[in-house]
Design an enzyme around this catalytic site. Structure first.
Site, PDB file in Angstrom:
ATOM      1  N   HIS A 307     107.081  14.986  16.129  1.00  0.00           N
ATOM      2  CA  HIS A 307     107.873  14.103  16.979  1.00  0.00           C
ATOM      3  C   HIS A 307     107.224  14.065  18.347  1.00  0.00           C
ATOM      4  CE1 HIS A 307     111.303  12.448  19.198  1.00  0.00           C
ATOM      5  NE2 HIS A 307     111.758  12.053  18.032  1.00  0.00           N
ATOM      6  N   ASP A 364     113.969  11.801  10.534  1.00  0.00           N
ATOM      7  CA  ASP A 364     113.708  10.755   9.549  1.00  0.00           C
ATOM      8  C   ASP A 364     113.347  11.314   8.177  1.00  0.00           C
ATOM      9  OD1 ASP A 364     113.881   8.554  11.485  1.00  0.00           O
ATOM     10  OD2 ASP A 364     112.074   9.448  12.320  1.00  0.00           O
TER      11      ASP A 364
END
Length: 430
Positions: A307, A364
């Protein structure tokens, strides 16, 4: 408040004072607003990796420690004890609501959940296989033509009405997007259902037979909405702020945010995770996929790992990982994709390459699997993200517009093009 002053000088001896502004949490921020005036230079920061574009009181992230706070409350506590409507109220108003305030907010959302019939007729202009995010972007942008009675951005009451309207109407519009793609009739909202149950009913019920919302599905959806409600100054939120800084109508600003969210590097990432798992296909192919991911020349990436902000385990991923098991177990769905995802995570987290680069699973990685377990098709998953993130977008827009010191966004650039040159007639050009 500026506690320290950093001095910067150029070779000619000119100096600039850069006050260090300290927030309530996180690193200090150098105020460079007078840098061009004092030294005649700009800063260069592609992607705004080290630039604070605004001052905000809404969401705090500590990427190194894996911390996410909404108005000071850890997202883990909100996920365990709260619900999406309460979290939306918290984001908008800064405090958890009393029982009376929460019920008033719920009632307001119920009253605003229907959309003008002419809005629904808009969908007949889209092709049957139009991408859901294309339709959602266009329809949300059109709402200012229907609800122009409350688009005076300088009127606090208008801003509040808009906030309630857009949070209430997003599930209705999202369900209409899905129904248009399936060729089924639109389903109207029901005031006797909670926010997520109402959305699932609009999404999956048909006039030909009764439909009962599974409470497990509604609860799982509510959790996902909480975890996606806001995430500080990400690309779509920053876009909403930048568009809104021009004093455009708020529906246009939100539509800009939706368009930005559509990108596979942002809101489309959970869809990309499922596509990646489909391409890997089987647990026996994981080692080969990891080898390809390490090869910079392969063009292959492990989607859902790493991320831009978190350099630790994404706190949202921890919550979703546990919920993923629960949802599949309670709904009685045996999904081989989950087994593949779990095995991929297990292998990657033991691999020195991923450990060194701190490539941990992000939100996700699991959210797409849960959405699929709920029966939501892959091409609708970014739309789901948009419903949840609307609460954050609206809150950031509200904060910016109500700031008396707000300025229109105007980033600068490092120009590397041609220097001044004279126009040449066509017969003189080489």
């Amino acid at each position: 408040m500026a506690n320290k002053i950093y001095k910067l000088s150029d070779p000619s001896g000119k100096t600039a004072d850069l006050p260090l502004r300290e927030g309530s949490l996180g690193p200090g921020t150098l105020d460079i607003s007078t840098l061009n005036k004092d030294l005649g230079v700009f800063t260069f920061d592609p992607g705004f990796m080290a630039t604070a574009s605004c001052e905000s009181r809404i969401t705090y992230i500590d990427g190194e420690k894996g911390v996410l706070l909404y108005r000071g409350y850890p997202v883990e506590q909100l996920a365990e004890h709260s619900n999406f409507i309460e979290v939306s109220y918290l984001l908008l108003y800064g405090e958890l609501p009393t029982k009376q305030q929460l019920e008033g907010f719920r009632n307001s959302l119920r009253r605003h959940s229907m959309v003008n019939e002419a809005v629904l007729r808009f969908f007949s202009g889209f092709h049957y296989d139009a991408h859901p995010m294309a339709m959602l972007t266009a329809v949300v942008g059109s709402l200012s033509a229907f609800y122009h009675d409350s688009t005076d951005i300088h009127n606090p009451r208008h801003r509040e009405v808009f906030a309630h309207r857009i949070i209430a109407k997003m599930p209705t519009l999202a369900a209409a997007v899905y129904k248009h793609g399936t060729g089924q009739p639109f389903v109207y909202p029901r005031n006797d259902l909670d926010y997520c149950s109402n959305f699932l009913n609009m999404l999956f019920s048909v006039p030909a037979e009764p439909y009962k919302v599974d409470p497990v599905a509604a609860k799982a959806l509510d959790l996902l909405f909480i975890l996606h409600a806001d995430h500080e100054q990400n690309a779509s939120t920053s876009t909403v702020r930048l568009a809104g800084s021009s004093n455009t109508n708020p529906y246009a600003a939100i539509a800009a945010g939706i368009a930005t969210l559509w990108g596979p590097a942002h809101g489309g990432a959970n869809e990309a995770v499922l596509n990646m798992l489909r391409d890997i296909g089987d647990v026996k192919n994981i080692d080969k996929a990891i080898t390809r991911a390490k090869d910079k020349n392969s063009g292959f990436r492990l989607m859902g790992f790493g991320h831009r902000v978190y350099k630790n385990y994404d706190p949202r991923a921890k919550i979703i990982r546990a919920t993923c098991h629960q949802v599949l177990e309670k709904l009685g769905r045996d999904d081989p994709t989950l087994e593949l995802a779990m095995r991929l995570e297990e292998i990657a987290l033991k691999d020195d390459y991923f450990i060194e680069k701190k490539l941990y699973p992000n939100v996700d990685f699991y959210s797409g699997i849960i959405y699929r377990a709920l029966g939501i098709p892959v091409h609708m998953m970014t739309v789901m993200f948009a419903i949840a993130r609307t609460a954050g977008w609206v809150t950031h827009w509200q904060e910016m517009i109500s700031d008396p010191h707000m300025k229109i966004g105007r980033p600068r650039q490092l120009y590397t093009g041609e220097v001044k040159r004279d126009y040449a007639e066509i017969n003189q050009r080489k």
